[in-house]
Design an enzyme around this catalytic site. Structure first.
Site, mmCIF file in Angstrom:
data_model
loop_
_atom_site.group_PDB
_atom_site.id
_atom_site.type_symbol
_atom_site.label_atom_id
_atom_site.label_comp_id
_atom_site.label_asym_id
_atom_site.label_seq_id
_atom_site.Cartn_x
_atom_site.Cartn_y
_atom_site.Cartn_z
ATOM 1 N N CYS A 81 53.891 46.745 35.859
ATOM 2 C CA CYS A 81 53.148 45.668 36.508
ATOM 3 C C CYS A 81 51.777 46.197 36.919
ATOM 4 C CB CYS A 81 53.906 45.160 37.739
ATOM 5 S SG CYS A 81 53.097 43.784 38.572
ATOM 6 N N LEU A 82 50.756 45.423 36.670
ATOM 7 C CA LEU A 82 49.400 45.858 37.032
ATOM 8 C C LEU A 82 49.231 45.925 38.549
ATOM 9 C CD1 LEU A 82 47.370 43.876 34.360
ATOM 10 C CD2 LEU A 82 47.982 46.297 34.334
ATOM 11 N N HIS A 107 55.640 36.075 39.591
ATOM 12 C CA HIS A 107 54.470 36.334 40.456
ATOM 13 C C HIS A 107 54.066 35.064 41.225
ATOM 14 C CE1 HIS A 107 53.116 40.455 39.841
ATOM 15 N NE2 HIS A 107 53.166 40.339 38.533
ATOM 16 N N HIS A 109 58.125 37.263 33.885
ATOM 17 C CA HIS A 109 57.441 38.200 34.795
ATOM 18 C C HIS A 109 56.283 37.500 35.503
ATOM 19 C CE1 HIS A 109 55.876 42.374 35.774
ATOM 20 N NE2 HIS A 109 54.829 41.630 36.011
ATOM 21 N N GLU A 110 55.488 36.734 34.739
ATOM 22 C CA GLU A 110 54.311 36.072 35.346
ATOM 23 C C GLU A 110 54.709 34.925 36.261
ATOM 24 O OE1 GLU A 110 52.346 38.920 33.441
ATOM 25 O OE2 GLU A 110 51.763 37.678 35.159
ATOM 26 N N GLN A 134 47.864 37.854 41.673
ATOM 27 C CA GLN A 134 47.541 39.283 41.526
ATOM 28 C C GLN A 134 46.061 39.562 41.749
ATOM 29 O OE1 GLN A 134 49.813 39.526 37.544
ATOM 30 N NE2 GLN A 134 49.921 41.609 38.351
ATOM 31 N N GLY A 143 49.704 40.111 30.410
ATOM 32 C CA GLY A 143 49.826 38.921 31.244
ATOM 33 C C GLY A 143 49.143 39.184 32.576
HETATM 34 O O1 K2U Z 1 51.839 40.729 35.484
HETATM 35 C C1 K2U Z 1 51.489 41.866 35.210
HETATM 36 O O2 K2U Z 1 51.448 42.770 36.050
HETATM 37 C C2 K2U Z 1 51.144 42.182 33.801
HETATM 38 C C3 K2U Z 1 52.217 42.945 33.120
HETATM 39 C C4 K2U Z 1 53.070 41.928 32.408
HETATM 40 C C5 K2U Z 1 54.344 42.407 31.801
HETATM 41 C C6 K2U Z 1 54.988 43.518 32.243
HETATM 42 C C7 K2U Z 1 56.176 43.917 31.637
HETATM 43 C C8 K2U Z 1 56.735 43.200 30.614
HETATM 44 C C9 K2U Z 1 56.088 42.099 30.187
HETATM 45 C C10 K2U Z 1 54.910 41.696 30.788
HETATM 46 C C11 K2U Z 1 51.418 43.989 32.358
HETATM 47 O O3 K2U Z 1 51.080 43.574 31.144
HETATM 48 S S1 K2U Z 1 51.988 45.600 32.561
HETATM 49 C C12 K2U Z 1 51.555 46.524 31.210
HETATM 50 C C13 K2U Z 1 52.500 46.313 30.073
HETATM 51 C C14 K2U Z 1 52.012 46.028 28.842
HETATM 52 C C15 K2U Z 1 52.894 45.855 27.777
HETATM 53 C C16 K2U Z 1 54.259 45.949 27.959
HETATM 54 C C17 K2U Z 1 54.745 46.228 29.214
HETATM 55 C C18 K2U Z 1 53.869 46.418 30.286
HETATM 56 ZN ZN ZN Z 2 53.178 41.988 37.251
#
Ligand code: K2U
Ligand code: ZN
Length: 167
Positions: free
Chosen positions: A92-93, A138, A134-135, A50, A45
């Site tokens: 989180c990225l 943000h 989560h998104e 971001q 996501g």
């Molecule tokens: O928004 C973001 O930073 C993207 C996240 C979204 C996310 C984090 C945790 C749980 C669900 C969604 C990234 O995708 S972080 C990398 C990641 C990938 C798979 C699972 C968990 C985290």
């Molecule tokens: Zn995030």
């Protein structure tokens, strides 16, 4: 084009994003760049704040880096949450090398517009529900670390401050 992803504690991550009032060619290009950036970083996501754009635009694809077959581009998404609260390990990225368990609601009804301005809606559970929450957090300037205990947050902030002063 790959976009740079803002890192916590960048204050732009803490702002509330504005609604998209018109889907312009620039918005379409932003969405495409967000998708490319999300995939390049093996994310599932990504929200516009971001990448430094305070607009209510989110891209999600939980199918994973080997599939990339479930892309959802959500303009002005709104969630209706239901079900029990459950814990899930999140990253989180925008918060590098940190993961923590976060409580999220089990189900989310997602309503949004697509890039053509048509209304779309779907019911999410599992990882899709977690990712949608989560998104959408943000878009309101809320990070997953805002949901962890005070002690864990103090430890994280101390670690990041130490890292920043070592630079
Ligand atoms: O928004 C973001 O930073 C993207 C996240 C979204 C996310 C984090 C945790 C749980 C669900 C969604 C990234 O995708 S972080 C990398 C990641 C990938 C798979 C699972 C968990 C985290
Ligand atoms: Zn995030």
């Amino acid at each position: 084009m790959l976009l740079p992803i803002l890192q916590y504690p960048d204050p732009r991550l803490l702002q509330k994003a504005e609604p998209v009032t018109e889907v312009t060619p620039e918005i379409r290009e932003l969405a495409a760049d967000m998708v490319e950036t999300m995939y390049a970083r093996d994310g599932i996501g990504l929200a516009a704040p971001q990448v430094g754009v305070p607009l209510r635009l989110v891209v999600i694809d939980i199918s994973g880096p080997d599939a990339r077959e479930d892309l959802r581009i959500l303009v002005n998404p709104r969630l209706t949450l239901s079900g029990a609260s459950q814990e899930c390990e999140e990253g989180c990225l925008s918060v590098n090398s940190y993961r923590a368990k976060v409580e999220r609601r089990e189900f989310a009804r997602v309503e949004a517009q697509d890039l053509d301005g048509n209304m779309l809606s779907f019911d999410a559970d599992g990882l899709l529900a977690v990712c949608a929450q989560h998104e959408c957090d943000h878009l309101d300037g809320v990070l997953f670390i805002d949901h962890i205990s005070r002690l864990k947050r103090q430890m994280l902030d101390r670690k990041l401050n130490k890292k920043a002063s070592a630079k």
